[in-house]
Design a protein around this motif. Sequence first.
Motif, PDB file in Angstrom:
ATOM      1  N   VAL A 138       0.835  -1.198   0.000  1.00 58.44           N
ATOM      2  CA  VAL A 138       0.000   0.000   0.000  1.00 58.44           C
ATOM      3  C   VAL A 138       0.872   1.250   0.000  1.00 58.44           C
ATOM      4  O   VAL A 138       0.629   2.209  -0.744  1.00 58.44           O
ATOM      5  N   GLU A 139       1.904   1.232   0.823  1.00 55.11           N
ATOM      6  CA  GLU A 139       2.809   2.387   0.905  1.00 55.11           C
ATOM      7  C   GLU A 139       3.497   2.647  -0.430  1.00 55.11           C
ATOM      8  O   GLU A 139       3.540   3.798  -0.910  1.00 55.11           O
ATOM      9  N   LEU A 140       4.016   1.612  -1.055  1.00 53.58           N
ATOM     10  CA  LEU A 140       4.719   1.766  -2.328  1.00 53.58           C
ATOM     11  C   LEU A 140       3.771   2.204  -3.443  1.00 53.58           C
ATOM     12  O   LEU A 140       4.149   2.999  -4.310  1.00 53.58           O
ATOM     13  N   THR A 141       2.540   1.688  -3.423  1.00 52.66           N
ATOM     14  CA  THR A 141       1.554   2.087  -4.425  1.00 52.66           C
ATOM     15  C   THR A 141       1.201   3.557  -4.267  1.00 52.66           C
ATOM     16  O   THR A 141       1.061   4.292  -5.254  1.00 52.66           O
ATOM     17  N   TYR A 182      -4.628   4.579   4.846  1.00 51.33           N
ATOM     18  CA  TYR A 182      -4.090   3.380   5.484  1.00 51.33           C
ATOM     19  C   TYR A 182      -2.689   3.570   6.037  1.00 51.33           C
ATOM     20  O   TYR A 182      -2.112   2.659   6.584  1.00 51.33           O
ATOM     21  N   ASP A 183      -2.121   4.786   5.863  1.00 47.44           N
ATOM     22  CA  ASP A 183      -0.759   5.006   6.354  1.00 47.44           C
ATOM     23  C   ASP A 183      -0.744   5.657   7.725  1.00 47.44           C
ATOM     24  O   ASP A 183       0.312   5.990   8.248  1.00 47.44           O
ATOM     25  N   GLY A 184      -1.917   5.874   8.280  1.00 48.65           N
ATOM     26  CA  GLY A 184      -2.009   6.280   9.674  1.00 48.65           C
ATOM     27  C   GLY A 184      -1.333   7.583  10.035  1.00 48.65           C
ATOM     28  O   GLY A 184      -1.273   8.536   9.258  1.00 48.65           O
ATOM     29  N   ASP A 185      -0.769   7.609  11.232  1.00 52.88           N
ATOM     30  CA  ASP A 185      -0.259   8.834  11.825  1.00 52.88           C
ATOM     31  C   ASP A 185       1.043   9.324  11.204  1.00 52.88           C
ATOM     32  O   ASP A 185       1.453  10.456  11.463  1.00 52.88           O
ATOM     33  N   ARG A 186       1.707   8.507  10.404  1.00 55.18           N
ATOM     34  CA  ARG A 186       2.979   8.941   9.827  1.00 55.18           C
ATOM     35  C   ARG A 186       2.799  10.108   8.860  1.00 55.18           C
ATOM     36  O   ARG A 186       3.714  10.903   8.652  1.00 55.18           O
ATOM     37  N   LEU A 187       1.627  10.206   8.243  1.00 59.04           N
ATOM     38  CA  LEU A 187       1.344  11.318   7.331  1.00 59.04           C
ATOM     39  C   LEU A 187       0.493  12.383   7.993  1.00 59.04           C
ATOM     40  O   LEU A 187       0.581  13.557   7.634  1.00 59.04           O
ATOM     41  N   ASN A 188      -0.343  12.005   8.938  1.00 53.61           N
ATOM     42  CA  ASN A 188      -1.241  12.947   9.606  1.00 53.61           C
ATOM     43  C   ASN A 188      -0.535  13.620  10.780  1.00 53.61           C
ATOM     44  O   ASN A 188      -0.911  13.445  11.944  1.00 53.61           O
ATOM     45  N   ARG A 189       0.469  14.398  10.469  1.00 47.36           N
ATOM     46  CA  ARG A 189       1.264  15.072  11.506  1.00 47.36           C
ATOM     47  C   ARG A 189       2.029  16.225  10.873  1.00 47.36           C
ATOM     48  O   ARG A 189       2.131  16.330   9.652  1.00 47.36           O
ATOM     49  N   SER A 190       2.582  17.060  11.725  1.00 46.72           N
ATOM     50  CA  SER A 190       3.443  18.142  11.246  1.00 46.72           C
ATOM     51  C   SER A 190       4.844  17.605  11.010  1.00 46.72           C
ATOM     52  O   SER A 190       5.289  16.662  11.678  1.00 46.72           O
ATOM     53  N   SER A 191       5.523  18.197  10.057  1.00 48.98           N
ATOM     54  CA  SER A 191       6.877  17.763   9.741  1.00 48.98           C
ATOM     55  C   SER A 191       7.832  18.062  10.900  1.00 48.98           C
ATOM     56  O   SER A 191       7.613  18.992  11.683  1.00 48.98           O
ATOM     57  N   THR A 192       8.871  17.274  10.983  1.00 49.50           N
ATOM     58  CA  THR A 192       9.879  17.460  12.030  1.00 49.50           C
ATOM     59  C   THR A 192      10.969  18.404  11.531  1.00 49.50           C
ATOM     60  O   THR A 192      11.037  18.737  10.339  1.00 49.50           O
ATOM     61  N   GLU A 193      11.843  18.805  12.416  1.00 53.66           N
ATOM     62  CA  GLU A 193      12.965  19.672  12.045  1.00 53.66           C
ATOM     63  C   GLU A 193      13.879  18.962  11.045  1.00 53.66           C
ATOM     64  O   GLU A 193      14.414  19.601  10.120  1.00 53.66           O
ATOM     65  N   ASP A 194      14.058  17.654  11.205  1.00 46.83           N
ATOM     66  CA  ASP A 194      14.894  16.883  10.282  1.00 46.83           C
ATOM     67  C   ASP A 194      14.308  16.863   8.871  1.00 46.83           C
ATOM     68  O   ASP A 194      15.046  16.765   7.882  1.00 46.83           O
ATOM     69  N   GLU A 195      12.992  16.955   8.769  1.00 48.54           N
ATOM     70  CA  GLU A 195      12.335  16.899   7.467  1.00 48.54           C
ATOM     71  C   GLU A 195      12.300  18.252   6.759  1.00 48.54           C
ATOM     72  O   GLU A 195      12.136  18.316   5.537  1.00 48.54           O
ATOM     73  N   LYS A 196      12.457  19.323   7.511  1.00 49.59           N
ATOM     74  CA  LYS A 196      12.274  20.681   6.972  1.00 49.59           C
ATOM     75  C   LYS A 196      13.143  20.936   5.742  1.00 49.59           C
ATOM     76  O   LYS A 196      12.632  21.330   4.679  1.00 49.59           O
ATOM     77  N   LEU A 197      14.447  20.735   5.846  1.00 56.14           N
ATOM     78  CA  LEU A 197      15.356  21.006   4.736  1.00 56.14           C
ATOM     79  C   LEU A 197      15.083  20.086   3.550  1.00 56.14           C
ATOM     80  O   LEU A 197      15.162  20.512   2.390  1.00 56.14           O
ATOM     81  N   ILE A 198      14.744  18.845   3.839  1.00 56.81           N
ATOM     82  CA  ILE A 198      14.457  17.886   2.764  1.00 56.81           C
ATOM     83  C   ILE A 198      13.240  18.345   1.962  1.00 56.81           C
ATOM     84  O   ILE A 198      13.239  18.324   0.720  1.00 56.81           O
ATOM     85  N   ILE A 199      12.186  18.750   2.671  1.00 59.40           N
ATOM     86  CA  ILE A 199      10.961  19.206   2.005  1.00 59.40           C
ATOM     87  C   ILE A 199      11.242  20.474   1.196  1.00 59.40           C
ATOM     88  O   ILE A 199      10.766  20.615   0.057  1.00 59.40           O
ATOM     89  N   GLN A 200      12.020  21.389   1.769  1.00 57.79           N
ATOM     90  CA  GLN A 200      12.363  22.620   1.053  1.00 57.79           C
ATOM     91  C   GLN A 200      13.136  22.301  -0.224  1.00 57.79           C
ATOM     92  O   GLN A 200      12.889  22.907  -1.281  1.00 57.79           O
ATOM     93  N   THR A 201      14.055  21.352  -0.143  1.00 59.57           N
ATOM     94  CA  THR A 201      14.839  20.947  -1.322  1.00 59.57           C
ATOM     95  C   THR A 201      13.938  20.347  -2.389  1.00 59.57           C
ATOM     96  O   THR A 201      14.080  20.643  -3.583  1.00 59.57           O
ATOM     97  N   MET A 202      12.991  19.508  -1.972  1.00 52.60           N
ATOM     98  CA  MET A 202      12.067  18.892  -2.913  1.00 52.60           C
ATOM     99  C   MET A 202      11.223  19.948  -3.622  1.00 52.60           C
ATOM    100  O   MET A 202      11.082  19.940  -4.851  1.00 52.60           O
TER     101      MET A 202
END
Length: 213
Positions: free
Chosen positions: A99-102, A167-187
Amino acid sequence: MDKKTAQKKVFLEIVQQLRQLIKMEKIQAGEKLPSERVLSERLGVGRSSVREALRSLELLGLIETRHGGGTFLASTHKHQLVEILSMFILEDEKSKKDVELTRQIHEKEAIRVISCTEILRTLPVWDSFFVKLEIEGAVHCRDILRELLITTGNRLSLKIWFQLAAYDGDRLNRSSTEDEKLIIQTMLKSMQLGYEKEALKAYEQWMNTVASI
């Protein structure tokens, strides 16, 4: 049974209940389905759970809700899609990964389309995410991914994504972390500049970070 498993079980039960009603009562496309109260009583679950499951079914196009008029059966040719997805109600880790990969296939294709289309990659919504990241320090992960799908204009892909993301639960239904900030900005910046490979690389890095949460 944990909360996420229980929610998925309710969704599947409602799908099965609707199929039985359609078959036994010979409900035709456009005809009204039982109310939330009736479905709640038949399934033995709360009305809020029924309402959430029906919302998912509506996103898939199985049913149609008319304001003040109730819930109605949509075209029956759409039922097969619901049945296929309901087979992956995460009974084991392999199904979860499938499901995640799809879901990620749809997200990566959206990034490709946006990166290659100037009018899409220059939309102001991407700058709004940058502003939010700078001012508030975080964004809602699901909001960005959903916007990717919405922007492409592919309604079928969006409907499928909604159900897969549920079906991916709480991993997507949340605010991004500090570690994710730069990655998201780059994307986002790579996508805005039309750098497809760089945007996809950042996306993959982001998803690897999400998987570790």
